[in-house]
Design an enzyme around this catalytic site. Structure first.
Site, short mmCIF file in Angstrom:
data_model
loop_
_atom_site.label_atom_id
_atom_site.label_comp_id
_atom_site.label_asym_id
_atom_site.label_seq_id
_atom_site.Cartn_x
_atom_site.Cartn_y
_atom_site.Cartn_z
N VAL A 298 43.40 37.16 44.09
CA VAL A 298 44.29 38.04 44.86
C VAL A 298 45.55 37.25 45.14
O VAL A 298 45.49 36.15 45.68
CB VAL A 298 43.63 38.52 46.17
CG1 VAL A 298 44.64 39.34 46.99
CG2 VAL A 298 42.39 39.35 45.87
N ASN A 423 51.17 24.05 23.46
CA ASN A 423 50.99 23.72 22.05
C ASN A 423 52.30 23.71 21.28
O ASN A 423 53.24 23.03 21.67
CB ASN A 423 49.97 24.68 21.42
CG ASN A 423 48.62 24.61 22.10
OD1 ASN A 423 48.23 23.57 22.60
ND2 ASN A 423 47.91 25.71 22.14
N GLY A 474 48.16 28.73 43.94
CA GLY A 474 48.26 28.64 45.39
C GLY A 474 49.14 27.50 45.85
O GLY A 474 49.53 26.62 45.08
#
Length: 557
Positions: A298, A423, A474
């Site tokens: 969330v 990559n 976060g």
């Protein structure tokens, strides 16, 4: 002033002009004027302190542009302790070798969460070998190929990198084909020496007439095989990004502005929009003891009217201690598991998301609400919710270079994609693909790979490319906070220069007819005007729900 003093002053001015001409001739013909310093000391024993600065500024106009003289690659550790690549760029600046910048690539892993220990061990060995190969490429081949090029010539550098990578891919295919031929020859030789078994008569069973055959439910298409990654490919992306940083450094401009100028001409670049951060509030990973399996993460998204400083402090202060962990959903027998032991069909999943968005209008985006292979339901959910929220494909858009080159690649119908710099991705690939997405009204999200590094270049890339959102995770761990702080610094700089433009969010109203396989090259209908819910104009944090795709695609917190 006495006539003698005026005469001496005029002589000094003439001598200074001669010195300027000699210096200009030096930078043009590489001939060093003799005893310039001694002449300056003799002519101007009491010269002001800024005289050298004035002369340096004047002479610098005739100097050669900096060119790449050396690349250095080394193996370092990323934010989760995995080996990855660092690339340093050295340039010749005014006849001196100077270290300009370095970049650390983020690593990307596709190991399933429930992988066996031997699988994880094999992947760790492959990752280590890949980084060692990348270091070898940078220090040897790429170091020789890019020497003498201008770091500001990004297109030329990326073209060379792309050709080198294509050559390595072809070499690998040749080796694989040779190994397959040898294996086939060995199998044929073994078969010719072994007597073939004959089937015994009467043993063949036939289906009994009239027997009913059970009709299975329509299954979700099987998972597409993981894309193979060429060992050492991270050297291509790392070198391209390092050259872009060097180009910005020698041009004396920030990286985000350098990227923006590469994408569009300078005349049209008057204002820039910051990407809105997707800040993870709740992370639902495999270590969770809870039973909910639908939601993966969330996220909070600040309203467009707020500066980044306003919502970031609220997230840090008001959400402490409220994080909870849940599980993830996984497909089984053509259904999605949203709770332990609770399954929904693909059609029921669409109805569930419609009910969810109607009940919680603050949810403005869903990332990977369905498996990428279930393209029919992607079409259905876009037609049902496209005008109310963003439907974002993340796992379907991992390989940027393939999205750019393969026009027939099947990407589900969506509002936009999450792009990750990993990559063999080159800066030119990002510029080209985001330009394509902009022209087709898709939104672009720049996201951090699994193995993050402390290099904050991703933020500059997102700003320079004009991404709508940036997905960093976060507000925890140094490698993430560094990127958030870089975003704050860019916002402050743009606001100070009065070049900050407010973001504008518009949802896409998809056509009602079913379109099972929508390509990125298909132009979407124009967005529906005034389609944003009224809550988005209020000064409050927005909730972003990220349902997981399936159980083997999780991102560690």
């Amino acid at each position: 002033m006495e006539p003698g003093g005026r005469r001496r002053q005029q002589q000094q001015q003439r001598r200074l002009q001669e010195l300027r001409r000699e210096a200009a001739q030096y930078y043009q013909d590489h001939r060093v004027p003799q005893r310039m310093e001694e002449a300056l000391n003799a002519l101007f024993p009491q010269r002001p302190a800024d005289l050298y600065g004035e002369l340096a500024n004047y002479f610098s106009k005739f100097s050669k542009a900096p060119v790449i003289c050396k690349l250095v690659g080394r193996k370092v550790l990323d934010g989760v302790g995995q080996p990855t690549l660092e690339v340093e760029i050295y340039c010749t600046v005014k006849n001196y070798e100077k270290r300009i910048c370095s970049t650390v690539m983020s690593s990307h892993s596709q190991i399933p969460e429930n992988a066996l220990p031997e699988t994880t061990e094999a992947d760790e060995k492959e990752r280590n070998d890949s980084v060692n190969t990348a270091v070898e490429w940078v220090n040897e081949s790429l170091n020789m190929m890019l020497r003498g090029l201008k770091p500001t010539d990004q297109c030329k550098v990326d073209k060379i990198l792309g050709e080198y990578f294509t050559k390595k891919v072809e070499e690998k295919k040749e080796v694989q084909n040779q190994e397959e031929e040898e294996e086939e020859e060995a199998t044929l030789a073994l078969t010719s020496c072994t007597p073939s078994a004959t089937s015994l008569p009467g043993k063949k069973k036939s289906a009994k007439p009239g027997k009913k055959v059970a009709v299975a439910e329509r299954p979700i298409p099987p998972a597409e095989p993981a894309e193979s990654v060429l060992r050492g490919s991270v050297a291509i992306g790392g070198t391209s990004l390092a050259v872009a940083k060097a180009g910005a450094a020698v041009s004396h401009i920030p990286l985000y502005l350098h990227i923006a100028l590469l994408k569009c001409d300078q005349d049209s670049l008057k204002e820039m929009t910051l990407p809105l951060p997707m800040v993870t509030l709740l992370n639902c990973e495999k270590i969770s003891p809870a039973k909910l399996r639908l939601v993966k993460e969330v996220m909070l998204i600040p309203p467009v009217q707020l500066s980044l400083k306003q919502p970031s402090s609220q997230v840090a202060d008001s959400k402490k201690g409220r994080a909870r962990n849940t599980g993830k959903k996984a497909p089984l027998k053509g259904k999605y598991e949203i709770l332990t032991g609770t399954f929904k069909s693909p059609d029921e999943m669409v109805d569930m998301y419609v009910e969810l968005i109607n009940k919680f209008p603050f949810i403005i985006a869903l990332i990977d609400p369905l498996r990428k292979e279930d393209r029919q339901q992607w079409s259905n959910i876009c037609c049902a919710l496209g005008s109310k929220c963003y439907l974002i494909a993340e796992d379907a858009a991992t390989y940027i270079s393939k999205l750019k080159t393969d026009q027939n690649i099947n990407v589900p119908m969506c509002s936009g994609v999450v792009l990750k710099y990993i990559n063999e991705t080159k800066v030119s690939d990002l510029i080209e693909l985001t330009g394509l997405l902009d022209g087709q009204r898709h939104i672009t999200i720049l996201g951090s790979p699994d193995g993050e590094s402390s290099d904050d270049s991703l933020v500059d890339l997102a700003v320079g490319l004009g991404a709508r959102f940036i997905k960093l995770g976060g507000l925890s761990r140094g490698e993430r906070v560094t990127k958030y702080n870089r975003l704050l610094a860019i916002e402050e700089e743009l606001a100070k220069n009065r070049t900050l433009r407010e973001a504008n969010l518009e949802f896409i109203a998809f056509a009602e007819e079913s379109q099972p396989e929508k390509q990125l090259s298909d132009v979407l209908p124009p967005p529906k005007q005034d389609s944003l819910p009224p809550q988005l104009s209020q000064p409050a944090l927005q909730v972003h729900s990220l349902p997981a795709q399936h159980a083997d695609l999780g991102h560690p917190n």
